[in-house]
Design a protein around this motif. Structure first.
Motif, PDB file in Angstrom:
ATOM      1  N   ASN A  91       0.838  -1.204   0.000  1.00 47.11           N
ATOM      2  CA  ASN A  91       0.000   0.000   0.000  1.00 47.11           C
ATOM      3  C   ASN A  91       0.876   1.259   0.000  1.00 47.11           C
ATOM      4  O   ASN A  91       0.553   2.256   0.644  1.00 47.11           O
ATOM      5  CB  ASN A  91      -0.979  -0.010   1.178  1.00 47.11           C
ATOM      6  CG  ASN A  91      -2.248   0.764   0.890  1.00 47.11           C
ATOM      7  OD1 ASN A  91      -2.533   1.106  -0.248  1.00 47.11           O
ATOM      8  ND2 ASN A  91      -3.013   1.024   1.930  1.00 47.11           N
ATOM      9  N   THR A 127      -0.326   3.452   6.395  1.00 50.55           N
ATOM     10  CA  THR A 127      -0.453   2.875   7.739  1.00 50.55           C
ATOM     11  C   THR A 127      -1.459   1.734   7.807  1.00 50.55           C
ATOM     12  O   THR A 127      -1.491   1.002   8.795  1.00 50.55           O
ATOM     13  CB  THR A 127      -0.868   3.960   8.758  1.00 50.55           C
ATOM     14  OG1 THR A 127      -2.092   4.546   8.325  1.00 50.55           O
ATOM     15  CG2 THR A 127       0.203   5.029   8.880  1.00 50.55           C
ATOM     16  N   THR A 128      -2.267   1.579   6.764  1.00 52.73           N
ATOM     17  CA  THR A 128      -3.265   0.503   6.737  1.00 52.73           C
ATOM     18  C   THR A 128      -3.024  -0.418   5.547  1.00 52.73           C
ATOM     19  O   THR A 128      -2.434  -0.015   4.539  1.00 52.73           O
ATOM     20  CB  THR A 128      -4.697   1.062   6.629  1.00 52.73           C
ATOM     21  OG1 THR A 128      -4.793   1.840   5.426  1.00 52.73           O
ATOM     22  CG2 THR A 128      -5.045   1.929   7.829  1.00 52.73           C
ATOM     23  N   HIS A 129      -3.489  -1.648   5.673  1.00 55.02           N
ATOM     24  CA  HIS A 129      -3.405  -2.597   4.573  1.00 55.02           C
ATOM     25  C   HIS A 129      -4.310  -2.132   3.435  1.00 55.02           C
ATOM     26  O   HIS A 129      -5.342  -1.491   3.678  1.00 55.02           O
ATOM     27  CB  HIS A 129      -3.857  -3.985   5.022  1.00 55.02           C
ATOM     28  CG  HIS A 129      -2.988  -4.616   6.064  1.00 55.02           C
ATOM     29  ND1 HIS A 129      -1.611  -4.656   5.974  1.00 55.02           N
ATOM     30  CD2 HIS A 129      -3.296  -5.248   7.221  1.00 55.02           C
ATOM     31  CE1 HIS A 129      -1.113  -5.285   7.034  1.00 55.02           C
ATOM     32  NE2 HIS A 129      -2.119  -5.647   7.800  1.00 55.02           N
ATOM     33  N   ASP A 184      -7.186  -2.287   0.506  1.00 53.73           N
ATOM     34  CA  ASP A 184      -8.523  -2.901   0.517  1.00 53.73           C
ATOM     35  C   ASP A 184      -8.505  -4.336   0.017  1.00 53.73           C
ATOM     36  O   ASP A 184      -9.165  -5.203   0.578  1.00 53.73           O
ATOM     37  CB  ASP A 184      -9.509  -2.075  -0.317  1.00 53.73           C
ATOM     38  CG  ASP A 184      -9.866  -0.754   0.342  1.00 53.73           C
ATOM     39  OD1 ASP A 184      -9.659  -0.606   1.565  1.00 53.73           O
ATOM     40  OD2 ASP A 184     -10.358   0.134  -0.373  1.00 53.73           O
ATOM     41  N   GLN A 229      -7.512  -6.668   2.760  1.00 53.94           N
ATOM     42  CA  GLN A 229      -8.565  -6.829   3.764  1.00 53.94           C
ATOM     43  C   GLN A 229      -9.689  -7.704   3.221  1.00 53.94           C
ATOM     44  O   GLN A 229     -10.288  -8.491   3.959  1.00 53.94           O
ATOM     45  CB  GLN A 229      -9.060  -5.457   4.198  1.00 53.94           C
ATOM     46  CG  GLN A 229      -7.973  -4.686   4.947  1.00 53.94           C
ATOM     47  CD  GLN A 229      -8.413  -3.324   5.396  1.00 53.94           C
ATOM     48  OE1 GLN A 229      -9.510  -3.144   5.873  1.00 53.94           O
ATOM     49  NE2 GLN A 229      -7.526  -2.349   5.237  1.00 53.94           N
ATOM     50  N   THR A 282       6.034   2.914   7.229  1.00 53.73           N
ATOM     51  CA  THR A 282       4.949   2.379   8.051  1.00 53.73           C
ATOM     52  C   THR A 282       5.487   1.564   9.211  1.00 53.73           C
ATOM     53  O   THR A 282       6.611   1.046   9.146  1.00 53.73           O
ATOM     54  CB  THR A 282       3.987   1.515   7.193  1.00 53.73           C
ATOM     55  OG1 THR A 282       2.864   1.133   7.977  1.00 53.73           O
ATOM     56  CG2 THR A 282       4.678   0.274   6.633  1.00 53.73           C
ATOM     57  N   ARG A 324       3.569  -0.995  10.301  1.00 51.48           N
ATOM     58  CA  ARG A 324       2.934  -2.311  10.170  1.00 51.48           C
ATOM     59  C   ARG A 324       3.862  -3.277   9.428  1.00 51.48           C
ATOM     60  O   ARG A 324       4.738  -2.868   8.674  1.00 51.48           O
ATOM     61  CB  ARG A 324       1.585  -2.208   9.462  1.00 51.48           C
ATOM     62  CG  ARG A 324       1.661  -1.819   8.022  1.00 51.48           C
ATOM     63  CD  ARG A 324       0.266  -1.624   7.396  1.00 51.48           C
ATOM     64  NE  ARG A 324       0.408  -1.075   6.064  1.00 51.48           N
ATOM     65  CZ  ARG A 324       0.579  -1.801   4.960  1.00 51.48           C
ATOM     66  NH1 ARG A 324       0.599  -3.116   5.039  1.00 51.48           N
ATOM     67  NH2 ARG A 324       0.727  -1.226   3.784  1.00 51.48           N
TER      68      ARG A 324
END
Length: 134
Positions: free
Chosen positions: A61, A65-67, A69, A72, A122, A124
């Motif tokens: 990504n 900071t997030t995976h 879509d 998910q 990131t 993560r």
């Protein structure tokens, strides 16, 4: 830059079988996941790395900071559709963990240094996912 529009154009060009502006067609896979909320199919073009009989895709990504879509979605439903080259097939997406993930991640960063850059952006752990034909 409208990422959704770029993705739509890439998908259309990929499926038409011709060149894809600014990209290497032989390094792209179209991954169709099932939306975790909508239940609808979502197709995302992305780079892959061939590892024997499986394809590896990376949920970097771009260091967000997030995976992404698509990751998910497959976490909710690992049954996916893969389009690579002239092939289209059903596959199972499996996040790779532990020592195998660490080994593959090191190798992928050496082959594709931009992933190391994504990692610095990131906190993560960036998932490495195996796509295996069903």
């Amino acid at each position: 830059m409208d990422v959704k529009e770029i993705n739509r154009a890439t998908i259309t060009q990929f499926r038409a079988g011709g060149e894809i502006e600014g990209m290497h067609r032989e390094r792209l896979v179209l991954l169709t996941t099932t939306g975790r909320s909508t239940g609808k199919p979502h197709t995302t073009p992305m780079m892959f790395h061939r590892d024997g009989d499986r394809l590896l895709v990376i949920a970097s990504n771009v260091g967000a900071t997030t995976h992404p879509d698509w990751y998910q979605n497959l976490a909710s439903n690992p049954e996916v559709i893969v389009e690579v080259g002239d092939e289209k097939y059903d596959a199972v997406a499996t996040p790779i963990t532990g020592a195998e993930r660490d080994h593959l991640w090191t190798m992928l960063k050496q082959l594709y240094p931009f992933f190391a850059d994504h990692e610095t952006k990131t906190d993560r752990t960036i998932p490495v996912v195996s796509l295996t034909r069903r």
